[in-house]
Design a protein around this motif. Structure first.
Motif, PDB file in Angstrom:
ATOM      1  N   LYS A  37       0.863  -1.178   0.000  1.00 56.90           N
ATOM      2  CA  LYS A  37       0.000   0.000   0.000  1.00 56.90           C
ATOM      3  C   LYS A  37       0.900   1.229   0.000  1.00 56.90           C
ATOM      4  N   GLU A  38       0.337   2.413  -0.309  1.00 55.31           N
ATOM      5  CA  GLU A  38       1.142   3.634  -0.301  1.00 55.31           C
ATOM      6  C   GLU A  38       1.378   4.038   1.159  1.00 55.31           C
ATOM      7  N   ASN A  59      -2.001  -6.082  -3.749  1.00 56.43           N
ATOM      8  CA  ASN A  59      -1.986  -4.623  -3.811  1.00 56.43           C
ATOM      9  C   ASN A  59      -3.245  -4.055  -3.158  1.00 56.43           C
ATOM     10  N   GLU A  62      -3.899   2.276  -3.920  1.00 56.10           N
ATOM     11  CA  GLU A  62      -4.729   2.948  -4.919  1.00 56.10           C
ATOM     12  C   GLU A  62      -4.009   3.093  -6.250  1.00 56.10           C
ATOM     13  N   ASP A  63      -2.717   2.748  -6.259  1.00 56.89           N
ATOM     14  CA  ASP A  63      -1.920   2.821  -7.486  1.00 56.89           C
ATOM     15  C   ASP A  63      -1.350   1.440  -7.793  1.00 56.89           C
ATOM     16  N   PRO A  64      -0.937   1.221  -9.055  1.00 52.59           N
ATOM     17  CA  PRO A  64      -0.281  -0.050  -9.392  1.00 52.59           C
ATOM     18  C   PRO A  64       1.058  -0.167  -8.657  1.00 52.59           C
ATOM     19  N   HIS A  65       1.395  -1.401  -8.246  1.00 53.66           N
ATOM     20  CA  HIS A  65       2.668  -1.668  -7.579  1.00 53.66           C
ATOM     21  C   HIS A  65       3.188  -3.008  -8.068  1.00 53.66           C
ATOM     22  N   GLN A  84      -2.282  -4.445 -10.314  1.00 54.71           N
ATOM     23  CA  GLN A  84      -3.237  -3.340 -10.212  1.00 54.71           C
ATOM     24  C   GLN A  84      -3.873  -3.290  -8.816  1.00 54.71           C
ATOM     25  N   PRO A  85      -4.421  -2.139  -8.430  1.00 54.34           N
ATOM     26  CA  PRO A  85      -5.090  -2.023  -7.122  1.00 54.34           C
ATOM     27  C   PRO A  85      -6.189  -3.082  -6.979  1.00 54.34           C
ATOM     28  N   CYS A 104       9.349  -2.659  -3.871  1.00 58.77           N
ATOM     29  CA  CYS A 104       8.571  -2.254  -5.042  1.00 58.77           C
ATOM     30  C   CYS A 104       9.516  -1.482  -5.953  1.00 58.77           C
ATOM     31  N   HIS A 109       9.142   4.304  -4.896  1.00 58.11           N
ATOM     32  CA  HIS A 109       8.332   3.662  -3.859  1.00 58.11           C
ATOM     33  C   HIS A 109       9.153   2.971  -2.782  1.00 58.11           C
TER      34      HIS A 109
END
Ligand SMILES: [Cu+2]
Length: 123
Positions: A37-38, A59, A62-65, A84-85, A104, A109
């Motif tokens: 997560k972010e 994931n 809210e963003d791809p990782h 994807q999220p 990541c 990140h």
């Protein structure tokens, strides 16, 4: 938020099947879940036994990782595709005793906190 909850359910369902599969087969497969997560990584277990393993990257952000994993002192880096999220990816690998670094590889990140260490003990 709803997608994250769905991912959690899928991930939990996936993990819930493990004991039965492991009990039936001759080879025990270690499972570790990495929640991203972010901007952080959280491991379901920090120490696992060596041998065949599935490291599941989920994931929850809210963003791809993505996830990279490499044994400290090792040369091979295992990689997931971009996740994807709300989605997850099961990375299959054979864990050797030692310490593994996970991170990541997207933008900065890792520097922001998306990294973790996993300890593998001899089984
Ligand atoms: Cu990331």
């Amino acid at each position: 938020m709803r997608r994250a909850a769905l991912a959690a359910l899928v991930a939990i369902a996936g993990l819930a099947v493990v004991p039965a599969e492991a009990a039936e087969g001759p080879i025990k497969i270690t499972r570790v879940q990495v929640s991203g997560k972010e901007f952080f990584y959280a491991l379901s277990r920090r120490t696992v036994a060596s041998g065949p393993a599935i490291v599941q990257f989920v994931n929850f952000g809210e963003d791809p990782h993505d996830m990279r994993i490499r044994r400290v002192g090792g040369t091979h880096t295992y990689k997931t595709p971009l996740v994807q999220p709300g989605a997850y990816f099961d990375l299959e690998l054979k864990l050797q005793p030692g310490r593994y670094k996970l991170w990541c590889s997207i933008a900065n990140h890792e520097a922001l906190g998306m990294k973790a260490m996993l300890t593998v003990r001899a089984s």
